[in-house]
Design a protein around this motif. Structure first.
Motif, PDB file in Angstrom:
ATOM      1  N   MET A 195       0.845  -1.189   0.000  1.00 34.32           N
ATOM      2  CA  MET A 195       0.000   0.000   0.000  1.00 34.32           C
ATOM      3  C   MET A 195       0.882   1.241   0.000  1.00 34.32           C
ATOM      4  SD  MET A 195      -2.912   1.131   2.772  1.00 34.32           S
ATOM      5  CE  MET A 195      -1.726   1.064   4.138  1.00 34.32           C
ATOM      6  N   LYS A 196       0.700   2.093  -0.999  1.00 38.49           N
ATOM      7  CA  LYS A 196       1.481   3.327  -1.073  1.00 38.49           C
ATOM      8  C   LYS A 196       1.172   4.176   0.158  1.00 38.49           C
ATOM      9  CE  LYS A 196       4.377   5.563  -3.786  1.00 38.49           C
ATOM     10  NZ  LYS A 196       5.632   4.933  -4.234  1.00 38.49           N
ATOM     11  N   THR A 197       2.233   4.645   0.828  1.00 31.06           N
ATOM     12  CA  THR A 197       2.074   5.387   2.075  1.00 31.06           C
ATOM     13  C   THR A 197       3.060   6.549   2.099  1.00 31.06           C
ATOM     14  OG1 THR A 197       1.407   3.372   3.244  1.00 31.06           O
ATOM     15  CG2 THR A 197       2.136   5.214   4.593  1.00 31.06           C
ATOM     16  N   TYR A 198       2.586   7.688   2.571  1.00 27.18           N
ATOM     17  CA  TYR A 198       3.417   8.888   2.683  1.00 27.18           C
ATOM     18  C   TYR A 198       3.343   9.430   4.106  1.00 27.18           C
ATOM     19  CZ  TYR A 198       2.993   9.018  -2.456  1.00 27.18           C
ATOM     20  OH  TYR A 198       3.013   8.721  -3.795  1.00 27.18           O
ATOM     21  N   PHE A 199       4.421  10.049   4.548  1.00 26.58           N
ATOM     22  CA  PHE A 199       4.426  10.842   5.776  1.00 26.58           C
ATOM     23  C   PHE A 199       4.539  12.316   5.370  1.00 26.58           C
ATOM     24  CE2 PHE A 199       6.506   7.401   8.710  1.00 26.58           C
ATOM     25  CZ  PHE A 199       5.392   6.585   8.524  1.00 26.58           C
ATOM     26  N   VAL A 200       3.685  13.131   5.945  1.00 24.59           N
ATOM     27  CA  VAL A 200       3.623  14.546   5.590  1.00 24.59           C
ATOM     28  C   VAL A 200       3.570  15.384   6.862  1.00 24.59           C
ATOM     29  CG1 VAL A 200       2.363  16.321   4.305  1.00 24.59           C
ATOM     30  CG2 VAL A 200       2.321  13.944   3.499  1.00 24.59           C
ATOM     31  N   ASP A 201       4.388  16.413   6.938  1.00 23.24           N
ATOM     32  CA  ASP A 201       4.308  17.376   8.038  1.00 23.24           C
ATOM     33  C   ASP A 201       3.378  18.514   7.616  1.00 23.24           C
ATOM     34  OD1 ASP A 201       6.035  15.901   9.580  1.00 23.24           O
ATOM     35  OD2 ASP A 201       7.816  17.039   9.008  1.00 23.24           O
ATOM     36  N   SER A 202       2.274  18.678   8.343  1.00 22.67           N
ATOM     37  CA  SER A 202       1.230  19.628   7.973  1.00 22.67           C
ATOM     38  C   SER A 202       1.285  20.901   8.799  1.00 22.67           C
ATOM     39  CB  SER A 202      -0.148  18.980   8.155  1.00 22.67           C
ATOM     40  OG  SER A 202      -0.345  17.924   7.245  1.00 22.67           O
ATOM     41  N   PHE A 203       0.775  21.970   8.199  1.00 23.95           N
ATOM     42  CA  PHE A 203       0.723  23.307   8.799  1.00 23.95           C
ATOM     43  C   PHE A 203       2.121  23.828   9.132  1.00 23.95           C
ATOM     44  CE2 PHE A 203      -3.634  21.734   9.861  1.00 23.95           C
ATOM     45  CZ  PHE A 203      -4.304  22.599   9.010  1.00 23.95           C
ATOM     46  N   THR A 204       3.025  23.596   8.197  1.00 25.68           N
ATOM     47  CA  THR A 204       4.396  24.091   8.306  1.00 25.68           C
ATOM     48  C   THR A 204       5.023  24.058   6.919  1.00 25.68           C
ATOM     49  OG1 THR A 204       6.538  23.785   9.387  1.00 25.68           O
ATOM     50  CG2 THR A 204       5.337  21.803   8.797  1.00 25.68           C
ATOM     51  N   ASN A 205       6.077  24.850   6.733  1.00 22.18           N
ATOM     52  CA  ASN A 205       6.877  24.741   5.508  1.00 22.18           C
ATOM     53  C   ASN A 205       8.276  24.215   5.818  1.00 22.18           C
ATOM     54  OD1 ASN A 205       8.058  26.934   6.737  1.00 22.18           O
ATOM     55  ND2 ASN A 205       7.445  28.428   5.188  1.00 22.18           N
ATOM     56  N   GLU A 206       8.439  23.663   7.039  1.00 21.20           N
ATOM     57  CA  GLU A 206       9.709  23.082   7.466  1.00 21.20           C
ATOM     58  C   GLU A 206       9.519  21.618   7.833  1.00 21.20           C
ATOM     59  OE1 GLU A 206      12.182  25.350  10.285  1.00 21.20           O
ATOM     60  OE2 GLU A 206      10.558  26.822  10.282  1.00 21.20           O
ATOM     61  N   LYS A 207      10.449  20.778   7.421  1.00 21.45           N
ATOM     62  CA  LYS A 207      10.418  19.380   7.846  1.00 21.45           C
ATOM     63  C   LYS A 207      10.612  19.295   9.351  1.00 21.45           C
ATOM     64  CE  LYS A 207      12.199  17.560   3.499  1.00 21.45           C
ATOM     65  NZ  LYS A 207      13.305  16.848   2.815  1.00 21.45           N
ATOM     66  N   PHE A 208       9.925  18.332   9.957  1.00 21.57           N
ATOM     67  CA  PHE A 208      10.029  18.029  11.378  1.00 21.57           C
ATOM     68  C   PHE A 208       9.387  19.100  12.258  1.00 21.57           C
ATOM     69  CE2 PHE A 208      14.077  16.564   9.298  1.00 21.57           C
ATOM     70  CZ  PHE A 208      13.564  15.322   8.936  1.00 21.57           C
ATOM     71  N   LYS A 209       8.575  19.957  11.654  1.00 19.41           N
ATOM     72  CA  LYS A 209       7.724  20.893  12.383  1.00 19.41           C
ATOM     73  C   LYS A 209       6.272  20.535  12.066  1.00 19.41           C
ATOM     74  CE  LYS A 209      10.839  23.781  14.178  1.00 19.41           C
ATOM     75  NZ  LYS A 209      10.956  24.079  15.624  1.00 19.41           N
ATOM     76  N   GLY A 210       5.339  21.321  12.580  1.00 17.62           N
ATOM     77  CA  GLY A 210       3.939  21.070  12.291  1.00 17.62           C
ATOM     78  C   GLY A 210       3.474  19.738  12.845  1.00 17.62           C
ATOM     79  N   ASN A 211       2.486  19.158  12.193  1.00 18.04           N
ATOM     80  CA  ASN A 211       1.883  17.914  12.670  1.00 18.04           C
ATOM     81  C   ASN A 211       2.066  16.809  11.644  1.00 18.04           C
ATOM     82  OD1 ASN A 211       0.451  16.081  14.163  1.00 18.04           O
ATOM     83  ND2 ASN A 211      -1.453  17.242  14.226  1.00 18.04           N
ATOM     84  N   PRO A 212       2.785  15.733  11.978  1.00 17.45           N
ATOM     85  CA  PRO A 212       2.959  14.648  11.024  1.00 17.45           C
ATOM     86  C   PRO A 212       1.692  13.814  10.860  1.00 17.45           C
ATOM     87  CG  PRO A 212       4.009  14.079  13.109  1.00 17.45           C
ATOM     88  CD  PRO A 212       3.529  15.495  13.240  1.00 17.45           C
ATOM     89  N   ALA A 213       1.368  13.507   9.631  1.00 19.42           N
ATOM     90  CA  ALA A 213       0.247  12.619   9.317  1.00 19.42           C
ATOM     91  C   ALA A 213       0.723  11.581   8.321  1.00 19.42           C
ATOM     92  CB  ALA A 213      -0.919  13.403   8.728  1.00 19.42           C
TER      93      ALA A 213
END
Length: 265
Positions: free
Chosen positions: A1-19
């Motif tokens: 199953m294709k799966t992605y991790f995305v950091d939301s409500f930020t323009n920086e990796k490892f900030k915001g909320n990971p989904a």
């Protein structure tokens, strides 16, 4: 199953909320989706499946239970589809048949969510003690979200809170979470907030979009303005802009893809 991790409500990796965003190519039952979400461990995992053209079903699972509506996982799912298709707009349909309309706006993603009402409420003293707050300016409750809203006097006090989560989860029943908010002390934002939800998900959600279904209207009325900038003062922090338009709220945010892979079913 294709799966992605995305950091939301930020323009920086490892900030915001990971989904996590999962694109199953077979039918998955709720039990399987719940197990996958628990395995991943993020506050939300979204499962999206194309219905036709740019219309997709979307379901959200915390590590503990299915959640009908989630802002940051909707943003993450939109980021993936805008990055992997030629769509300029997307329509998601959630488990309750609520339609979520998404479009690009410059370098941001604009999401249309419903607006929910709040009502006056009382909260147990032991809940306030567990949160570590003594003075409450206003107490509201969102029946649609099963979330208590508490306004406190200071954005600094909000950022410094260190709740006792064991005491917190034992202080109340029948709710999904407690949202604390305060007027901003930063000219770039209108209000700050934090969301604690050990009843239904993780101890604290890093950045929460779904609460804008009632929080934007709350602050729009208090500040007498319909366009607002919000800051979530969690450890990872996150930002978003919102706009209240009658019975809809528009949530604008950015997201960053941090992982692409396959979940072995």
């Amino acid at each position: 199953m294709k799966t992605y991790f995305v950091d939301s409500f930020t323009n920086e990796k490892f900030k915001g909320n990971p989904a996590a965003v999962c694109l199953p190519n077979i039918e998955l039952d709720a039990e399987s989706m719940q197990s996958i979400a628990a395995e991943i461990g993020f506050s939300e995992t979204a499962f999206i499946k194309q219905i036709k053209d740019n219309t997709y079903s979307i379901r959200f699972f915390s590590p503990k239970t299915e959640i009908p509506l989630c802002g940051h996982a909707t943003l993450a799912s939109s980021k993936i589809l805008f990055s992997t298709t030629s769509f300029e707009s997307i329509k998601f349909i959630n488990i309750n048949n609520v339609e979520l309309f998404i479009e690009k706006e410059a370098d941001k993603i604009k999401m249309q969510f419903p607006v929910y009402e709040t009502e006056e409420t009382e909260v147990p003293q032991k809940l306030l003690d567990a949160l570590g707050v003594s003075e409450i300016l206003e107490k509201r409750y969102s029946p649609n979200n099963k979330i208590i809203l508490l306004e406190i006097e200071s954005a600094r006090k909000l950022a410094d809170l260190k709740p006792d989560f064991t005491a917190l989860v034992n202080s109340h029943t029948g709710i999904n979470g407690v949202l604390l908010t305060a007027i901003s002390d930063n000219e770039n934002f209108d209000f700050h907030y934090r969301y604690f939800w050990p009843w239904a998900g993780t101890d604290e959600d890093p950045v929460t979009g779904g609460v804008q279904t009632f929080l934007t209207k709350y602050w729009a009325k208090k500040l007498n303005k319909t366009k607002l900038n919000a800051f979530q003062s969690s450890l990872r922090t996150g930002t978003m802009s919102t706009e209240l338009v009658q019975d809809k709220v528009y949530i604008l945010g950015e997201a960053v893809i941090v992982l692409e892979g396959n979940f072995i079913l």
